[in-house]
Write a protein that holds these residues in place. Structure first.
Motif, PDB file in Angstrom:
ATOM      1  N   CYS A   1     103.765 -23.737  89.201  1.00  0.00           N
ATOM      2  CA  CYS A   1     104.970 -23.090  89.742  1.00  0.00           C
ATOM      3  C   CYS A   1     105.522 -23.851  90.944  1.00  0.00           C
ATOM      4  N   ASP A   2     104.664 -24.549  91.669  1.00  0.00           N
ATOM      5  CA  ASP A   2     105.088 -25.312  92.849  1.00  0.00           C
ATOM      6  C   ASP A   2     105.149 -26.804  92.564  1.00  0.00           C
ATOM      7  N   GLY A   3     105.103 -27.157  91.277  1.00  0.00           N
ATOM      8  CA  GLY A   3     105.172 -28.569  90.920  1.00  0.00           C
ATOM      9  C   GLY A   3     103.910 -29.333  91.237  1.00  0.00           C
ATOM     10  N   LEU A   4     102.806 -28.636  91.347  1.00  0.00           N
ATOM     11  CA  LEU A   4     101.523 -29.264  91.659  1.00  0.00           C
ATOM     12  C   LEU A   4     100.630 -29.240  90.416  1.00  0.00           C
ATOM     13  N   GLU A   5      99.568 -30.012  90.437  1.00  0.00           N
ATOM     14  CA  GLU A   5      98.640 -30.023  89.310  1.00  0.00           C
ATOM     15  C   GLU A   5      97.300 -30.600  89.740  1.00  0.00           C
ATOM     16  N   VAL A   6      96.294 -30.268  88.948  1.00  0.00           N
ATOM     17  CA  VAL A   6      94.969 -30.861  89.142  1.00  0.00           C
ATOM     18  C   VAL A   6      94.742 -31.883  88.033  1.00  0.00           C
ATOM     19  N   ASN A   7      93.779 -32.752  88.270  1.00  0.00           N
ATOM     20  CA  ASN A   7      93.415 -33.739  87.252  1.00  0.00           C
ATOM     21  C   ASN A   7      92.322 -33.144  86.368  1.00  0.00           C
ATOM     22  N   LEU A   8      92.657 -32.805  85.136  1.00  0.00           N
ATOM     23  CA  LEU A   8      91.672 -32.224  84.225  1.00  0.00           C
ATOM     24  C   LEU A   8      90.787 -33.336  83.673  1.00  0.00           C
ATOM     25  N   VAL A   9      89.555 -33.391  84.166  1.00  0.00           N
ATOM     26  CA  VAL A   9      88.666 -34.496  83.807  1.00  0.00           C
ATOM     27  C   VAL A   9      87.601 -34.102  82.800  1.00  0.00           C
ATOM     28  N   ALA A  10      87.417 -32.788  82.601  1.00  0.00           N
ATOM     29  CA  ALA A  10      86.388 -32.336  81.656  1.00  0.00           C
ATOM     30  C   ALA A  10      86.645 -30.884  81.289  1.00  0.00           C
ATOM     31  N   LYS A  11      86.116 -30.483  80.133  1.00  0.00           N
ATOM     32  CA  LYS A  11      86.215 -29.101  79.677  1.00  0.00           C
ATOM     33  C   LYS A  11      84.842 -28.636  79.206  1.00  0.00           C
ATOM     34  N   ALA A  12      84.609 -27.337  79.300  1.00  0.00           N
ATOM     35  CA  ALA A  12      83.347 -26.765  78.817  1.00  0.00           C
ATOM     36  C   ALA A  12      83.608 -25.359  78.330  1.00  0.00           C
ATOM     37  N   GLU A  13      82.852 -24.954  77.336  1.00  0.00           N
ATOM     38  CA  GLU A  13      83.071 -23.635  76.739  1.00  0.00           C
ATOM     39  C   GLU A  13      82.464 -22.522  77.574  1.00  0.00           C
ATOM     40  N   HIS A  14      81.337 -22.804  78.240  1.00  0.00           N
ATOM     41  CA  HIS A  14      80.640 -21.777  79.007  1.00  0.00           C
ATOM     42  C   HIS A  14      80.621 -22.140  80.484  1.00  0.00           C
ATOM     43  N   LYS A  15      80.517 -21.106  81.321  1.00  0.00           N
ATOM     44  CA  LYS A  15      80.544 -21.307  82.769  1.00  0.00           C
ATOM     45  C   LYS A  15      79.331 -22.101  83.258  1.00  0.00           C
ATOM     46  N   THR A  16      78.176 -21.863  82.662  1.00  0.00           N
ATOM     47  CA  THR A  16      76.994 -22.629  83.076  1.00  0.00           C
ATOM     48  C   THR A  16      77.191 -24.114  82.809  1.00  0.00           C
ATOM     49  N   GLN A  17      77.858 -24.443  81.714  1.00  0.00           N
ATOM     50  CA  GLN A  17      78.163 -25.845  81.416  1.00  0.00           C
ATOM     51  C   GLN A  17      79.106 -26.422  82.466  1.00  0.00           C
ATOM     52  N   VAL A  18      80.093 -25.629  82.876  1.00  0.00           N
ATOM     53  CA  VAL A  18      80.999 -26.067  83.941  1.00  0.00           C
ATOM     54  C   VAL A  18      80.207 -26.357  85.208  1.00  0.00           C
ATOM     55  N   MET A  19      79.284 -25.462  85.558  1.00  0.00           N
ATOM     56  CA  MET A  19      78.468 -25.650  86.764  1.00  0.00           C
ATOM     57  C   MET A  19      77.673 -26.950  86.687  1.00  0.00           C
ATOM     58  N   HIS A  20      77.120 -27.252  85.522  1.00  0.00           N
ATOM     59  CA  HIS A  20      76.353 -28.498  85.372  1.00  0.00           C
ATOM     60  C   HIS A  20      77.247 -29.719  85.587  1.00  0.00           C
ATOM     61  N   LEU A  21      78.477 -29.648  85.106  1.00  0.00           N
ATOM     62  CA  LEU A  21      79.402 -30.771  85.286  1.00  0.00           C
ATOM     63  C   LEU A  21      79.786 -30.938  86.753  1.00  0.00           C
ATOM     64  N   VAL A  22      79.961 -29.828  87.450  1.00  0.00           N
ATOM     65  CA  VAL A  22      80.252 -29.901  88.887  1.00  0.00           C
ATOM     66  C   VAL A  22      79.062 -30.496  89.631  1.00  0.00           C
ATOM     67  N   GLN A  23      77.861 -30.055  89.276  1.00  0.00           N
ATOM     68  CA  GLN A  23      76.654 -30.580  89.914  1.00  0.00           C
ATOM     69  C   GLN A  23      76.493 -32.078  89.654  1.00  0.00           C
ATOM     70  N   ALA A  24      77.006 -32.525  88.516  1.00  0.00           N
ATOM     71  CA  ALA A  24      76.916 -33.951  88.181  1.00  0.00           C
ATOM     72  C   ALA A  24      77.949 -34.788  88.923  1.00  0.00           C
ATOM     73  N   GLY A  25      78.870 -34.117  89.634  1.00  0.00           N
ATOM     74  CA  GLY A  25      79.850 -34.854  90.434  1.00  0.00           C
ATOM     75  C   GLY A  25      81.121 -35.212  89.698  1.00  0.00           C
ATOM     76  N   LEU A  26      81.390 -34.557  88.550  1.00  0.00           N
ATOM     77  CA  LEU A  26      82.602 -34.902  87.808  1.00  0.00           C
ATOM     78  C   LEU A  26      83.856 -34.334  88.437  1.00  0.00           C
ATOM     79  N   GLY A  27      83.717 -33.243  89.177  1.00  0.00           N
ATOM     80  CA  GLY A  27      84.899 -32.651  89.798  1.00  0.00           C
ATOM     81  C   GLY A  27      84.581 -31.299  90.397  1.00  0.00           C
ATOM     82  N   ILE A  28      85.646 -30.525  90.649  1.00  0.00           N
ATOM     83  CA  ILE A  28      85.511 -29.186  91.222  1.00  0.00           C
ATOM     84  C   ILE A  28      85.909 -28.167  90.160  1.00  0.00           C
ATOM     85  N   SER A  29      85.602 -26.893  90.418  1.00  0.00           N
ATOM     86  CA  SER A  29      86.010 -25.853  89.491  1.00  0.00           C
ATOM     87  C   SER A  29      85.818 -24.494  90.145  1.00  0.00           C
ATOM     88  N   PHE A  30      86.412 -23.476  89.542  1.00  0.00           N
ATOM     89  CA  PHE A  30      86.191 -22.097  89.972  1.00  0.00           C
ATOM     90  C   PHE A  30      85.136 -21.469  89.070  1.00  0.00           C
TER      91      PHE A  30
END
Length: 279
Positions: free
Chosen positions: A197-226
């Protein structure tokens, strides 16, 4: 093998006398003698050495005795075990992956405390079950959703990340940061939409189906997430920062049929969980 042979053997072993064993078992002395003889033939071993005052025990008798006691004990317990099973209230619950382990434990403890004879079976989220512990967004039209607890979303990252030192993060501060997305997640879609809405965006570097998988990717240093607080319970490696913006959370609860009679276990569980106070 006839279980009477083992019972007669135990009596002779403990009394060390065939006459006394016969009186104890309310049978004749020849019945005991014949039973012991039959048992010795079936086992192909000598169990007792007879003499005028009674019997002496062989090494084989000492070896057989604890086995016989255990087998007879198991047999005697069978009716009680099946009686107990008929008194149980079976409940099959499907649960969504990546839920708060502490909250799940509290829910199960609450059920067990108030329904002592509950026989609980947990299955995968999509399996056939009496009810489901899941997100409110997965409630079907023919189901009732009983809310149990909420989990807030927090921005998570490695300690060395530039945003890790902040007390709160503004949406615009997420611009151009590497982001790991969970496509089914409403919070992630809300964040991406808010930035757009404000013309901003994040760089989508990875996707995961489950939240625990997202957490593992964050722990690996691939990026940030909620991630929701329930998932973050299992991680002490990440820094979490709240978003300075609209609240993002998910609501967890019990989904159960709305249009059919509930079985006794589920009916009791719904009654208990109606009084549950999750946080």
């Amino acid at each position: 093998m006839d279980l009477r042979l083992l019972r007669f053997f135990v009596a002779v072993y403990e009394e060390k006398n065939i006459t006394l064993a016969a009186e104890r078992c309310f049978v004749s002395q020849p019945s005991i003698s014949n039973a012991i003889k039959q048992l010795e033939e079936e086992l192909n071993t000598k169990l007792f050495i007879r003499h005028k005052k009674g019997v002496d025990l062989t090494d084989e008798a000492h070896y057989l005795y604890p086995l016989a006691i255990r087998l007879l004990g198991d047999i005697n317990r069978l009716p009680k075990l099946f009686q107990q099973r008929t008194e149980y209230l079976p409940l099959k619950l499907a649960n969504f992956p990546d839920l708060s382990q502490s909250q799940l434990a509290r829910v199960f403890a609450e059920l067990k405390q108030h329904i002592p004879n509950l026989l609980l079976e947990l299955v995968d989220h999509d399996a056939t079950a009496d009810a489901r512990l899941t997100l409110d967004m997965f409630k079907a039209e023919d189901e009732i959703f009983l809310p149990l607890w909420d989990e807030d979303y927090l921005l998570c990252m490695q300690p060395a990340h530039p945003l890790a030192t902040l007390d709160k993060v503004l949406p615009e501060q997420l611009h151009q940061h590497d982001f790991i997305e969970c496509p089914p997640c409403e919070a992630h879609q809300q964040t991406i939409g808010l930035l757009a809405c404000d013309g901003l965006e994040v760089n989508l570097v990875a996707k995961a189906e489950h939240k625990t998988q997202v957490m593992h990717l964050v722990q690996a240093g691939l990026g940030i997430s909620f991630l929701p607080t329930g998932v973050l319970e299992t991680s002490n490696q990440l820094v979490t920062v709240p978003l300075d913006g609209p609240r993002m959370f998910r609501r967890l609860g019990l989904c159960y049929p709305a249009n059919k009679t509930l079985n006794p276990a589920l009916s009791a569980a719904v009654k208990v969980l109606n009084q549950y106070q999750g946080t």
